[in-house]
Design an enzyme around this catalytic site. Structure first.
Site, mmCIF file in Angstrom:
data_model
loop_
_atom_site.group_PDB
_atom_site.id
_atom_site.type_symbol
_atom_site.label_atom_id
_atom_site.label_comp_id
_atom_site.label_asym_id
_atom_site.label_seq_id
_atom_site.Cartn_x
_atom_site.Cartn_y
_atom_site.Cartn_z
ATOM 1 N N SER A 35 40.801 67.285 14.423
ATOM 2 C CA SER A 35 39.705 67.493 13.472
ATOM 3 C C SER A 35 38.870 68.729 13.814
ATOM 4 O O SER A 35 37.878 69.025 13.143
ATOM 5 C CB SER A 35 38.802 66.257 13.441
ATOM 6 O OG SER A 35 37.841 66.348 12.414
ATOM 7 N N SER A 36 39.278 69.475 14.831
ATOM 8 C CA SER A 36 38.498 70.623 15.297
ATOM 9 C C SER A 36 39.040 71.934 14.719
ATOM 10 O O SER A 36 40.156 72.342 15.034
ATOM 11 C CB SER A 36 38.550 70.659 16.833
ATOM 12 O OG SER A 36 38.396 71.962 17.341
#
Lengths: 203, 203
Positions: free
Chosen positions: A14-15
């Protein structure tokens, strides 16, 4: 013959900065006769251990961060479309990574990492939704039923937990995070330092 | 004739990344026909407004940050000796900056910024101690008594407070922070993006 240790690379699906780094890390490693050893982790776990939060969790920092994600992608000439749902829970995608890693080897896991990152950050495929994740697995050439079974299996849940714990014990407090011969580098923006370290040795 | 707007540069005298940036910003600006407009601020004020803390305030991040300060200085080939007392209160040094800025002009203030940063980050001169700060003022060619009077004067206290408030209102949540034609850049590590933006325009 290559006796140089691989570059250790920790990331969370999710980064955005992890996604960008995932696009340049293999070429950078290859330029310096290195390979890449990937570690899928959960930023939630490292943030909790380090008493940190996501940059988008802070009011003033959030707007800048969203702008900087997109600009940093353009700077590296990496395609990037801000996902509508963000951030997302990534434990299932990370468990698929470890299942592939341990059963098929690091290159199978690396292919999945590229596929999942690109799906989320260029097409908004929500990796936290089982239906979407299963479809992505099939599209990525995996056995989707086996992948689903893996992310529900305590074996791979524990494998991810161990990866998080090992990362935290090793000083990892964010992502992307890199280690070269014991030297830690945090952030997509440490690419120039990482490259000089690989080219010229410690400075 | 130079019609290009100056680069806005916000810094705190206790910030190692601000010190490093202060060493390269003028040359970078000059390469692209720009000048630099400096703003001394207090990170404590922006952190409070943004609900943030210093990176060295977090247990796991602290060790890495101390290492990265020194490595980032070496990367830019800037002399750096970790101050024994760190971080420090910098309001008096910042008030001297604004006093010089408003009474003597931006170049006088910039000279003081260089002098104070170098004193703290290469010789450990504790800018928060009035005796040490006064001695540094004298050594830097200032009227030390007038400088001390200035940092105790409500006029310059208010001037610094206004600078903090203007920074926060403008979206500044950390330091070093830069603005080029309205585009915000946060961090010493945004130098490559800043340079491409100045050279080629928005990307």
């Amino acid at each position: 013959m290559n006796l140089r240790a691989p570059i250790q690379f920790w990331f969370d699906f999710s980064s955005p900065y992890s996604y960008i780094a995932n696009e340049w890390i293999d070429a950078l490693a290859a330029r310096h006769g290195r390979t890449v050893q990937r570690h899928a982790i959960l930023l939630g776990a490292t943030f909790q251990a380090a008493e940190l939060k996501s940059p988008v969790a802070y009011p003033l920092k959030r707007e800048y961060s969203l702008r900087d994600f997109a600009r940093s992608a353009r700077f590296e000439r990496v395609p990037y479309v801000p996902p509508e749902v963000f951030p997302i829970a990534t434990q299932n995608a990370a468990r698929v990574f470890w299942w592939l890693h341990d059963d098929g080897g690091p290159e199978a896991a690396a292919r999945w990492a590229r596929s999942a990152f690109r799906a989320f950050f260029t097409r908004g495929v929500n990796l936290s939704e089982p239906v979407a994740l299963k479809a992505l697995c099939a599209e990525s050439g995996l056995d989707a039923d086996a992948a689903e079974a893996a992310w529900n299996d305590p074996l791979w849940k524990n494998r991810l937990r161990s990866a998080n714990e090992a990362a935290i014990a090793g000083g990892v407090f964010g992502a992307p995070f890199f280690m070269v011969d014991g030297e830690p580098f945090w952030g997509n923006d440490r690419k120039p330092q990482l490259e000089r370290w690989l080219a010229d040795g410690p400075f």
